[in-house]
Design an enzyme around this catalytic site. Structure first.
Site, PDB file in Angstrom:
ATOM      1  N   HIS A 122       0.836  -1.210   0.000  1.00 31.95           N
ATOM      2  CA  HIS A 122       0.000   0.000   0.000  1.00 31.95           C
ATOM      3  C   HIS A 122       0.867   1.255   0.000  1.00 31.95           C
ATOM      4  O   HIS A 122       0.695   2.150  -0.851  1.00 31.95           O
ATOM      5  CB  HIS A 122      -0.907  -0.015   1.234  1.00 31.95           C
ATOM      6  CG  HIS A 122      -1.840   1.160   1.303  1.00 31.95           C
ATOM      7  ND1 HIS A 122      -3.122   1.120   0.810  1.00 31.95           N
ATOM      8  CD2 HIS A 122      -1.660   2.425   1.797  1.00 31.95           C
ATOM      9  CE1 HIS A 122      -3.698   2.292   0.993  1.00 31.95           C
ATOM     10  NE2 HIS A 122      -2.833   3.109   1.589  1.00 31.95           N
ATOM     11  N   GLU A 123       1.797   1.327   0.950  1.00 29.18           N
ATOM     12  CA  GLU A 123       2.640   2.521   1.056  1.00 29.18           C
ATOM     13  C   GLU A 123       3.583   2.655  -0.130  1.00 29.18           C
ATOM     14  O   GLU A 123       3.924   3.770  -0.546  1.00 29.18           O
ATOM     15  CB  GLU A 123       3.435   2.493   2.366  1.00 29.18           C
ATOM     16  CG  GLU A 123       2.577   2.452   3.626  1.00 29.18           C
ATOM     17  CD  GLU A 123       1.587   3.606   3.709  1.00 29.18           C
ATOM     18  OE1 GLU A 123       1.829   4.669   3.099  1.00 29.18           O
ATOM     19  OE2 GLU A 123       0.549   3.444   4.373  1.00 29.18           O
ATOM     20  N   HIS A 152       1.884   4.626  -2.879  1.00 32.00           N
ATOM     21  CA  HIS A 152       1.979   6.072  -2.666  1.00 32.00           C
ATOM     22  C   HIS A 152       3.392   6.578  -2.976  1.00 32.00           C
ATOM     23  O   HIS A 152       3.563   7.598  -3.651  1.00 32.00           O
ATOM     24  CB  HIS A 152       1.654   6.411  -1.204  1.00 32.00           C
ATOM     25  CG  HIS A 152       0.225   6.172  -0.817  1.00 32.00           C
ATOM     26  ND1 HIS A 152      -0.838   6.631  -1.562  1.00 32.00           N
ATOM     27  CD2 HIS A 152      -0.313   5.544   0.268  1.00 32.00           C
ATOM     28  CE1 HIS A 152      -1.970   6.288  -0.966  1.00 32.00           C
ATOM     29  NE2 HIS A 152      -1.674   5.622   0.140  1.00 32.00           N
TER      30      HIS A 152
END
Length: 372
Positions: A38-39, A42
């Site tokens: 997920h990170e 980003h």
């Protein structure tokens, strides 16, 4: 002799402890993988659009490892319950040319949505693995019924292609199971395609069983048609099943709001790790059940992806909402106002997580006590 016996007892104790510990470590590792993916979404998208990333962190709480490379500090923190990418100008104004607030709305949108998208992609990969593990690919057509099948006596027939159950559209065989699981009385309204025509069949009954804990199980009394796997239908079926899982999460949230489920039915990080560890341990003991592990992995990572897209302040979906408004207004909402809204949302979210985590720990302790 006493020494040998002591060593044997110590070895058995270590082996017993390890058998309990390693599934938890695997669960934490998997949970960490979901967070990292997920990170990373980003982080990579921010770098693509030349946004200055101040910190890329896995985990929350005090840092146990830090290393700075370029403008970015990479951190590993002690609590494996989250992570973050801290970008310049994300929650405040900044004159830095690499600030998030200086970027165009579409760039902000991609950066903000990238984390959840990565989770959905990872979930899709897990579903592909799960589909490949099946001997055949399930369809939505009824092949046959078990002996004395109750549903057959209420109007379902062999060859029926199931289109809707209780008003919910059916796109894959997984949808059939999901739609039936949401009901408890075993009575459903079906819409099927029969000989090229749409047929509505109301009040189709299925047998039910209730265990000693009061849990009701619907007896699934028909067999669906299975087809041979090809690269094309593996991909298309996996895509449909991924959408089905995502839709199940939305339906579950609806059931939660309408009171069908209670707060005790929810799980946070502790409960999630506990579930993964339990399934992993059972699969290892039985020598089977790897498909169940993969399914739970898919369910959790898609769940996290969908949940992060909800338009709730402090979540990615809440930030996307403000970015959409910025695109419509042609100017951003003042950072101080948006920051306050996200701060309130974060506080409420953290309070919610504390309640869920407390519930997880309570259930975990209750389970341990029952085993003693």
């Amino acid at each position: 002799m006493i020494t040998i016996i002591s060593i044997l007892n110590l070895s058995i104790s270590i082996s017993t402890i390890w058998s309990k510990v390693w599934p938890v470590l695997v669960a934490i590792l998997f949970f960490g993988l979901i967070i990292a993916i997920h990170e990373l979404g980003h982080f990579v998208s921010a770098k693509i659009f030349h946004v200055k990333v101040n910190e890329f962190s896995l985990g929350m709480g005090p840092a146990i490892f830090k290393r700075k490379k370029g403008d970015t500090q990479y951190s590993l923190r002690c609590l494996p319950i989250g992570g973050f990418v801290s970008m310049e100008g994300e929650d405040e104004t900044s004159d830095d040319e690499g600030a998030f607030c200086k970027k165009k709305p579409y760039q902000k949108f991609i950066i903000t949505a990238a984390g959840a998208i990565m989770n959905l992609i990872l979930g899709f990969i897990f579903v592909i693995i799960l589909t490949c593990m099946d001997d055949l690919i399930g369809t939505t057509q009824i092949h046959s019924f078990y002996d004395n099948a109750t549903s057959a006596s209420y109007g379902l027939q062999e060859g029926d292609i199931i289109k809707k159950i209780n008003g919910t559209r059916i796109f894959s065989s997984r949808d059939i199971s999901y739609s039936m699981l949401r009901d408890e009385d075993g009575i459903y309204d079906f819409v099927v395609e029969r000989d090229g025509e749409t047929v509505e069949i109301d009040d189709v009954h299925f047998e039910t069983e209730t265990d000693e804990d009061g849990q009701t199980t619907i007896i699934y009394d028909f067999i669906i048609v299975g087809v041979e796997k090809t690269p094309l239908n593996v991909i298309t079926t996996s895509a449909k099943d991924t959408v089905s899982i995502a839709r199940l999460i939305w339906l579950t949230l609806f059931d939660l709001v309408t009171g069908h489920y209670g707060i005790n039915d929810l799980s946070g990080p502790v409960g999630t790790v506990s579930i993964i560890a339990e399934v992993t341990s059972e699969a290892a003991s039985a020598g089977t059940g790897f498909d169940t592990i993969v399914y739970i992995m898919a369910l959790i990572t898609i769940n996290i992806g969908v949940f992060n897209l909800l338009p709730i302040p402090a979540l990615d979906g809440g930030r996307l909402f403000f970015i959409i408004i910025e695109g419509i207004r042609r100017k951003p909402i003042p950072a101080k106002y948006e920051g306050r809204i996200h701060a309130v949302g974060l506080a409420l979210l953290m309070l919610f997580m504390v309640v869920i985590t407390f519930n997880d720990i309570k259930n975990l302790i209750t389970g341990v006590i029952m085993l003693l």
